[in-house]
Design an enzyme around this catalytic site. Structure first.
Site, PDB file in Angstrom:
ATOM      1  N   SER A  52      12.559  38.455 -41.143  1.00 38.11           N
ATOM      2  CA  SER A  52      11.715  37.739 -42.109  1.00 38.11           C
ATOM      3  C   SER A  52      10.965  36.586 -41.475  1.00 38.11           C
ATOM      4  CB  SER A  52      12.572  37.131 -43.233  1.00 38.11           C
ATOM      5  OG  SER A  52      13.199  38.116 -43.970  1.00 38.11           O
ATOM      6  N   HIS A  83       7.614  40.762 -44.594  1.00 39.16           N
ATOM      7  CA  HIS A  83       7.697  41.862 -43.635  1.00 39.16           C
ATOM      8  C   HIS A  83       6.395  42.642 -43.654  1.00 39.16           C
ATOM      9  CE1 HIS A  83      12.074  41.848 -42.627  1.00 39.16           C
ATOM     10  NE2 HIS A  83      12.082  41.073 -43.696  1.00 39.16           N
ATOM     11  N   HIS A 105      15.617  47.626 -45.207  1.00 36.59           N
ATOM     12  CA  HIS A 105      16.860  47.001 -45.674  1.00 36.59           C
ATOM     13  C   HIS A 105      17.605  47.936 -46.621  1.00 36.59           C
ATOM     14  CE1 HIS A 105      14.233  43.523 -44.679  1.00 36.59           C
ATOM     15  NE2 HIS A 105      15.359  42.965 -44.274  1.00 36.59           N
ATOM     16  N   TYR A 107      19.078  46.813 -49.231  1.00 40.44           N
ATOM     17  CA  TYR A 107      18.858  46.323 -50.601  1.00 40.44           C
ATOM     18  C   TYR A 107      17.567  46.863 -51.218  1.00 40.44           C
ATOM     19  CZ  TYR A 107      15.862  42.687 -48.456  1.00 40.44           C
ATOM     20  OH  TYR A 107      14.901  42.022 -47.737  1.00 40.44           O
ATOM     21  N   GLU A 108      16.688  47.430 -50.386  1.00 43.13           N
ATOM     22  CA  GLU A 108      15.481  48.065 -50.920  1.00 43.13           C
ATOM     23  C   GLU A 108      15.778  49.469 -51.432  1.00 43.13           C
ATOM     24  OE1 GLU A 108      11.888  46.659 -48.191  1.00 43.13           O
ATOM     25  OE2 GLU A 108      13.697  47.028 -47.034  1.00 43.13           O
ATOM     26  N   ALA A 135      16.623  36.400 -40.266  1.00 40.76           N
ATOM     27  CA  ALA A 135      16.787  35.115 -40.943  1.00 40.76           C
ATOM     28  C   ALA A 135      18.162  35.143 -41.589  1.00 40.76           C
ATOM     29  CB  ALA A 135      15.703  34.926 -41.998  1.00 40.76           C
ATOM     30  N   MET A 233      21.332  39.883 -44.591  1.00 35.48           N
ATOM     31  CA  MET A 233      21.288  41.182 -45.285  1.00 35.48           C
ATOM     32  C   MET A 233      20.718  42.282 -44.391  1.00 35.48           C
ATOM     33  SD  MET A 233      19.648  39.699 -48.802  1.00 35.48           S
ATOM     34  CE  MET A 233      20.223  38.135 -49.515  1.00 35.48           C
ATOM     35  N   SER A 234      20.945  42.171 -43.105  1.00 35.40           N
ATOM     36  CA  SER A 234      20.367  43.177 -42.198  1.00 35.40           C
ATOM     37  C   SER A 234      21.227  43.291 -40.946  1.00 35.40           C
ATOM     38  CB  SER A 234      18.937  42.776 -41.824  1.00 35.40           C
ATOM     39  OG  SER A 234      18.936  41.614 -41.024  1.00 35.40           O
ATOM     40  N   ASN A 257      18.564  28.284 -43.933  1.00 35.78           N
ATOM     41  CA  ASN A 257      19.096  27.473 -45.038  1.00 35.78           C
ATOM     42  C   ASN A 257      20.591  27.323 -44.866  1.00 35.78           C
ATOM     43  OD1 ASN A 257      18.719  30.507 -45.952  1.00 35.78           O
ATOM     44  ND2 ASN A 257      20.550  29.713 -46.978  1.00 35.78           N
ATOM     45  N   HIS A 269      13.771  32.440 -51.753  1.00 37.72           N
ATOM     46  CA  HIS A 269      13.206  33.223 -50.649  1.00 37.72           C
ATOM     47  C   HIS A 269      12.065  32.448 -49.981  1.00 37.72           C
ATOM     48  CE1 HIS A 269      12.514  36.753 -48.248  1.00 37.72           C
ATOM     49  NE2 HIS A 269      11.271  36.863 -48.651  1.00 37.72           N
TER      50      HIS A 269
HETATM   51  N1  HPA Z   1      22.245  34.564 -47.411  1.00 34.47           N
HETATM   52  C1  HPA Z   1      21.946  35.842 -47.116  1.00 34.47           C
HETATM   53  N2  HPA Z   1      20.847  36.185 -46.482  1.00 34.47           N
HETATM   54  C2  HPA Z   1      20.014  35.212 -46.091  1.00 34.47           C
HETATM   55  C3  HPA Z   1      20.268  33.865 -46.367  1.00 34.47           C
HETATM   56  C4  HPA Z   1      21.461  33.522 -47.061  1.00 34.47           C
HETATM   57  O1  HPA Z   1      21.762  32.344 -47.341  1.00 34.47           O
HETATM   58  N3  HPA Z   1      19.243  33.150 -45.833  1.00 34.47           N
HETATM   59  C5  HPA Z   1      18.393  34.048 -45.275  1.00 34.47           C
HETATM   60  N4  HPA Z   1      18.851  35.297 -45.421  1.00 34.47           N
END
Ligand code: HPA
Length: 295
Positions: A52, A83, A105, A107-108, A135, A233-234, A257, A269
């Site tokens: 990302s 993306h 991903h 989740y998609e 990320a 998530m990847s 974050n 996001h």
């Molecule tokens: N959690 C999961 N996936 C992420 C996060 C998070 O805090 N930040 C960026 N991708």
């Protein structure tokens, strides 16, 4: 290249959630190879997956051939915000590289077998090494946004694997050793690249979850207890598939974050993309140095 024996459905829009057992990958990867080879005969030494907001590295690529995901058989256009969804082949830091700008991903709704096809394609095109970037949220409370973390190991908490179903023994073994997924020598080279660029790199364990919701504060505490330093998530399925076919693997997480609950503020996001854009150029410098000094 139309005389290749293509499995049923290749070339038409496939359902990206359709399970792809390992045994089906060789024919599907051959079809992808043929589509790439119609456009370039560049043999990448390294394949790089850009997470990302990290697509900026692609700007440095010379003599690049860009192929939108949707032009490759069986690949849906990337849908995640941030993306772009292109495969690029070109020269970076004097090395021939493949760059995946965006990724698939879970989740998609993508099947695990589709999520890992870019890595299998890099291997088929001739790469021996993959670099996976992402990320991620900081689970180690000392990780401020903007921290770059070399991935030392991972926790696959997706509940998924790309290796489910009949194996393709020609590609890799049934039971894959994951003792050292994240190559110690490549990690050392990443550290050295960071030092040469004057960029501090942390190192830690990446926990890969299904998403797409961010974690609860209790889940972040759980992940810390389990030994995670970052969460995203990847990446984890790609790393498993890469080891399956014998690729050397390394990777870097960009901490965008603090994990949920650490600051009391909600996660968005947008902040993930903003932190990615802010720190992305530092990661690009490390990777450019790393690639150019790969032996
Ligand atoms: N959690 C999961 N996936 C992420 C996060 C998070 O805090 N930040 C960026 N991708």
């Amino acid at each position: 290249m139309t005389d290749l024996p293509l499995p049923a459905g290749v070339g038409r829009r496939l359902d990206p959630s359709r399970p792809i057992p390992p045994a089906e990958q060789p024919a599907l990867i051959n079809a992808l190879m043929a589509a790439v080879r119609e456009r370039t005969d560049l043999v990448p030494e390294v394949g790089i997956v850009l997470g990302s907001g990290l697509g900026g590295l692609a700007d440095d690529l010379q003599d690049a051939v860009a192929i939108p995901f949707a032009d490759l058989p069986g690949w849906p256009a990337a849908t995640a915000p941030g993306h772009v969804g292109r495969l690029l082949l070109g020269v970076l830091g004097g090395r021939r590289v493949g760059l995946l700008q965006g990724r698939f991903h879970l989740y998609e709704g993508n099947a695990p077998g589709l999520v890992v096809q870019p890595v299998l394609l890099f291997h088929a095109l001739g790469a021996e090494t993959v670099v996976l970037t992402n990320a991620a949220g900081g689970v180690d409370p000392s990780f401020a946004p903007g921290t770059l973390m070399i991935i030392a190991d991972h926790l696959n908490l997706t509940g998924r694997t790309p290796l489910l179903g009949p194996n393709a023994d020609a590609l890799g073994p049934r039971f894959v050793d994951l003792t050292e997924v994240w190559d110690a020598a490549l990690r050392q080279r990443l550290r050295a690249a960071g030092e040469r660029e004057g960029i501090r790199l942390a190192e830690g364990v990446y926990a890969g979850l299904l998403g797409p919701s961010y974690e609860t504060p209790a889940e972040v505490r759980m992940l810390r207890t389990l030994g995670a330093d970052a969460v995203g998530m990847s990446t984890v399925l790609e790393a498993i598939a890469a080891r399956w076919v014998g690729l050397r693997v390394c990777g870097v997480s960009l901490i965008t974050n603090a994990g949920a609950g650490y600051t009391g503020q909600p996660l968005t996001h947008e902040e993930v993309l903003e932190a990615g854009a802010a720190a992305g150029p530092r990661l690009a410098r490390v990777l450019r140095r790393f690639i150019s000094e790969l032996g």
